[in-house]
Design a protein around this motif. Sequence first.
Motif, PDB file in Angstrom:
ATOM      1  N   ARG A 153      27.220 -24.913 -70.956  1.00 52.36           N
ATOM      2  CA  ARG A 153      26.428 -24.689 -72.173  1.00 52.36           C
ATOM      3  C   ARG A 153      27.135 -25.238 -73.406  1.00 52.36           C
ATOM      4  N   LYS A 154      28.448 -24.992 -73.503  1.00 58.74           N
ATOM      5  CA  LYS A 154      29.186 -25.413 -74.698  1.00 58.74           C
ATOM      6  C   LYS A 154      29.197 -26.927 -74.859  1.00 58.74           C
ATOM      7  N   ARG A 155      29.211 -27.654 -73.753  1.00 61.01           N
ATOM      8  CA  ARG A 155      29.278 -29.113 -73.846  1.00 61.01           C
ATOM      9  C   ARG A 155      27.905 -29.772 -73.713  1.00 61.01           C
ATOM     10  N   PHE A 156      26.853 -28.973 -73.586  1.00 61.85           N
ATOM     11  CA  PHE A 156      25.529 -29.521 -73.310  1.00 61.85           C
ATOM     12  C   PHE A 156      25.078 -30.510 -74.382  1.00 61.85           C
ATOM     13  N   VAL A 157      25.271 -30.162 -75.654  1.00 60.70           N
ATOM     14  CA  VAL A 157      24.815 -31.021 -76.751  1.00 60.70           C
ATOM     15  C   VAL A 157      25.515 -32.376 -76.712  1.00 60.70           C
ATOM     16  N   ASP A 158      26.770 -32.396 -76.275  1.00 63.68           N
ATOM     17  CA  ASP A 158      27.561 -33.629 -76.294  1.00 63.68           C
ATOM     18  C   ASP A 158      27.446 -34.443 -75.008  1.00 63.68           C
ATOM     19  N   LEU A 159      26.682 -33.957 -74.049  1.00 65.32           N
ATOM     20  CA  LEU A 159      26.554 -34.688 -72.790  1.00 65.32           C
ATOM     21  C   LEU A 159      25.828 -36.013 -72.988  1.00 65.32           C
ATOM     22  N   ALA A 160      26.177 -36.981 -72.165  1.00 65.91           N
ATOM     23  CA  ALA A 160      25.422 -38.236 -72.151  1.00 65.91           C
ATOM     24  C   ALA A 160      24.005 -37.940 -71.672  1.00 65.91           C
ATOM     25  N   PRO A 161      23.000 -38.652 -72.182  1.00 67.52           N
ATOM     26  CA  PRO A 161      21.608 -38.395 -71.776  1.00 67.52           C
ATOM     27  C   PRO A 161      21.410 -38.420 -70.261  1.00 67.52           C
ATOM     28  N   GLU A 162      22.155 -39.298 -69.563  1.00 64.54           N
ATOM     29  CA  GLU A 162      22.004 -39.397 -68.108  1.00 64.54           C
ATOM     30  C   GLU A 162      22.499 -38.125 -67.416  1.00 64.54           C
ATOM     31  N   HIS A 284      13.334 -19.846 -80.600  1.00 66.09           N
ATOM     32  CA  HIS A 284      13.718 -18.484 -80.232  1.00 66.09           C
ATOM     33  C   HIS A 284      15.235 -18.290 -80.310  1.00 66.09           C
ATOM     34  N   TRP A 285      16.000 -19.267 -79.812  1.00 63.63           N
ATOM     35  CA  TRP A 285      17.450 -19.128 -79.730  1.00 63.63           C
ATOM     36  C   TRP A 285      18.162 -19.546 -81.014  1.00 63.63           C
ATOM     37  N   THR A 286      17.641 -20.571 -81.695  1.00 62.93           N
ATOM     38  CA  THR A 286      18.366 -21.116 -82.852  1.00 62.93           C
ATOM     39  C   THR A 286      17.587 -21.027 -84.160  1.00 62.93           C
ATOM     40  N   LEU A 315      30.177 -24.156 -82.648  1.00 59.20           N
ATOM     41  CA  LEU A 315      30.228 -23.919 -81.206  1.00 59.20           C
ATOM     42  C   LEU A 315      29.163 -22.911 -80.791  1.00 59.20           C
ATOM     43  N   GLU A 316      28.942 -21.914 -81.627  1.00 61.67           N
ATOM     44  CA  GLU A 316      27.921 -20.907 -81.334  1.00 61.67           C
ATOM     45  C   GLU A 316      26.530 -21.537 -81.293  1.00 61.67           C
ATOM     46  N   GLU A 317      26.255 -22.453 -82.223  1.00 60.52           N
ATOM     47  CA  GLU A 317      24.951 -23.126 -82.247  1.00 60.52           C
ATOM     48  C   GLU A 317      24.777 -24.039 -81.034  1.00 60.52           C
ATOM     49  N   ARG A 318      25.845 -24.733 -80.665  1.00 62.65           N
ATOM     50  CA  ARG A 318      25.781 -25.597 -79.487  1.00 62.65           C
ATOM     51  C   ARG A 318      25.511 -24.769 -78.229  1.00 62.65           C
ATOM     52  N   ASN A 319      26.161 -23.633 -78.161  1.00 67.02           N
ATOM     53  CA  ASN A 319      25.973 -22.739 -77.023  1.00 67.02           C
ATOM     54  C   ASN A 319      24.525 -22.259 -76.940  1.00 67.02           C
ATOM     55  N   ALA A 320      23.934 -21.980 -78.105  1.00 67.42           N
ATOM     56  CA  ALA A 320      22.542 -21.516 -78.144  1.00 67.42           C
ATOM     57  C   ALA A 320      21.584 -22.601 -77.656  1.00 67.42           C
ATOM     58  N   VAL A 321      21.874 -23.866 -77.988  1.00 63.75           N
ATOM     59  CA  VAL A 321      21.041 -24.974 -77.502  1.00 63.75           C
ATOM     60  C   VAL A 321      21.123 -25.045 -75.974  1.00 63.75           C
ATOM     61  N   GLY A 322      22.329 -24.827 -75.441  1.00 63.24           N
ATOM     62  CA  GLY A 322      22.489 -24.802 -73.989  1.00 63.24           C
ATOM     63  C   GLY A 322      21.665 -23.701 -73.344  1.00 63.24           C
ATOM     64  N   TRP A 326      18.652 -24.107 -70.601  1.00 62.79           N
ATOM     65  CA  TRP A 326      18.704 -23.385 -69.326  1.00 62.79           C
ATOM     66  C   TRP A 326      17.446 -22.539 -69.139  1.00 62.79           C
ATOM     67  N   THR A 327      17.038 -21.844 -70.194  1.00 63.99           N
ATOM     68  CA  THR A 327      15.843 -21.003 -70.109  1.00 63.99           C
ATOM     69  C   THR A 327      14.609 -21.843 -69.811  1.00 63.99           C
ATOM     70  N   ALA A 328      14.515 -23.009 -70.462  1.00 61.23           N
ATOM     71  CA  ALA A 328      13.371 -23.897 -70.221  1.00 61.23           C
ATOM     72  C   ALA A 328      13.361 -24.381 -68.774  1.00 61.23           C
ATOM     73  N   CYS A 329      14.528 -24.777 -68.256  1.00 60.51           N
ATOM     74  CA  CYS A 329      14.618 -25.242 -66.863  1.00 60.51           C
ATOM     75  C   CYS A 329      14.234 -24.135 -65.890  1.00 60.51           C
ATOM     76  N   MET A 330      14.741 -22.935 -66.120  1.00 61.13           N
ATOM     77  CA  MET A 330      14.438 -21.812 -65.233  1.00 61.13           C
ATOM     78  C   MET A 330      12.955 -21.467 -65.274  1.00 61.13           C
ATOM     79  N   THR A 331      12.365 -21.543 -66.451  1.00 59.27           N
ATOM     80  CA  THR A 331      10.949 -21.207 -66.604  1.00 59.27           C
ATOM     81  C   THR A 331      10.057 -22.215 -65.896  1.00 59.27           C
ATOM     82  N   VAL A 332      10.421 -23.496 -65.976  1.00 55.77           N
ATOM     83  CA  VAL A 332       9.593 -24.555 -65.400  1.00 55.77           C
ATOM     84  C   VAL A 332       9.867 -24.738 -63.905  1.00 55.77           C
ATOM     85  N   ALA A 333      11.150 -24.821 -63.531  1.00 52.62           N
ATOM     86  CA  ALA A 333      11.503 -25.137 -62.140  1.00 52.62           C
ATOM     87  C   ALA A 333      11.464 -23.925 -61.218  1.00 52.62           C
ATOM     88  N   LYS A 334      11.753 -22.736 -61.759  1.00 49.16           N
ATOM     89  CA  LYS A 334      11.743 -21.490 -60.982  1.00 49.16           C
ATOM     90  C   LYS A 334      12.576 -21.579 -59.698  1.00 49.16           C
TER      91      LYS A 334
END
Length: 377
Positions: A153-162, A284-286, A315-322, A326-334
Amino acid sequence: MSIGYGQICYWSKENGPMHLKHLELHGFKSFPDRTVIECANIGLQVFTGNDSSDLFNIFRFALMETRVRNLDCNKLVEMICDEHAYNEANIKIEHAETIYDGSTSIHIRRRYFRSGESEYLINWLPCRLTDIKNLLDKQISVESISVWGSYDRKRFVDLAPEIRRRLWDIPLGVKKKMKKLSLQSKSIWDKKFEMEWMEKQLKDLSKQLYTSNNKASIDWPENQVEYIKKIQHRRDSIIEEYNTFRESLERMEKEHAELQGEVVLLIETEFQRLNQVFIQQMRHWTGKSAKLVLDLNIPLISGISIDGLPDSMSLEERNAVGWAFWTACMTVAKPPISLVQIDSKLDEPHKEQILTILNELSPNTQILVFNNGSWTL
């Protein structure tokens, strides 16, 4: 060892086609003695204490994670307790359907020795890491397991798009279909290569026949006649094989095109759903507006970017984006199984949101939560 766990169970096999049954481990720094962790079928199960982060990494280790960065160490040997020559993790996975050797459950054991050697067992029989990964991928569909650590979660914002794209592909099942597409492409390429070789052989044989016929006379020796017949027979055999290959290639290309169309449609449809949920979760998160961006002109290879984020974020804001992703993925992919790591200090501002989403997901998902603090869930 300081760890405790509790669980809120919804014992419904229909809701959980696959679940982790138990984990048996020993030889790890935080768990030197043999320890058995029983897992609830469906619902929320919480592991708390200072050693919960290590337990999270051990679950990853048991599920054949090989990247040391994802195991929070520099070398695998760092996970071994000082008094032991190796560590060991045995995990049992149960499924609603038969998954291996006529059984609905499977035991997988992984040992790692200080020497750097590894030992793997499937149902107590020796095997290779490749065998286990193939089993997890093809028969058990381990991609249905969502693993989301605090570091992710903490590094999610800085990840490469791929890389960010892969986090979505895995729980959705796109990665598995992409592997199949890749294998089909390789098979098609191999088939074309063989056909090119056949074409070359046919040219050579035709040239030999042409030369032999021009040199031939009415008084051919018997061996010359046999030679001509052999060349003709060989040519006819290659032509027949070539036609069979061509039909097979046409069928493979058709199947490949159909699967590619299916994957593209899946990506386009599910990405729209993911993006809609992500936009809602970001608010909701940010409390901020941001959206995911995927180049639909090249959906099979495009990474996922985030549009609308400020240039500077804490760091707290980046974590919230993560958490929003995650919530979006869990909601869609189940996915039926999710392993979630909580950093009690960093996640404290979002405690209520985290507890709410975990409880909303728990009736249909086996959720194992690893909390290094003393939250009451």
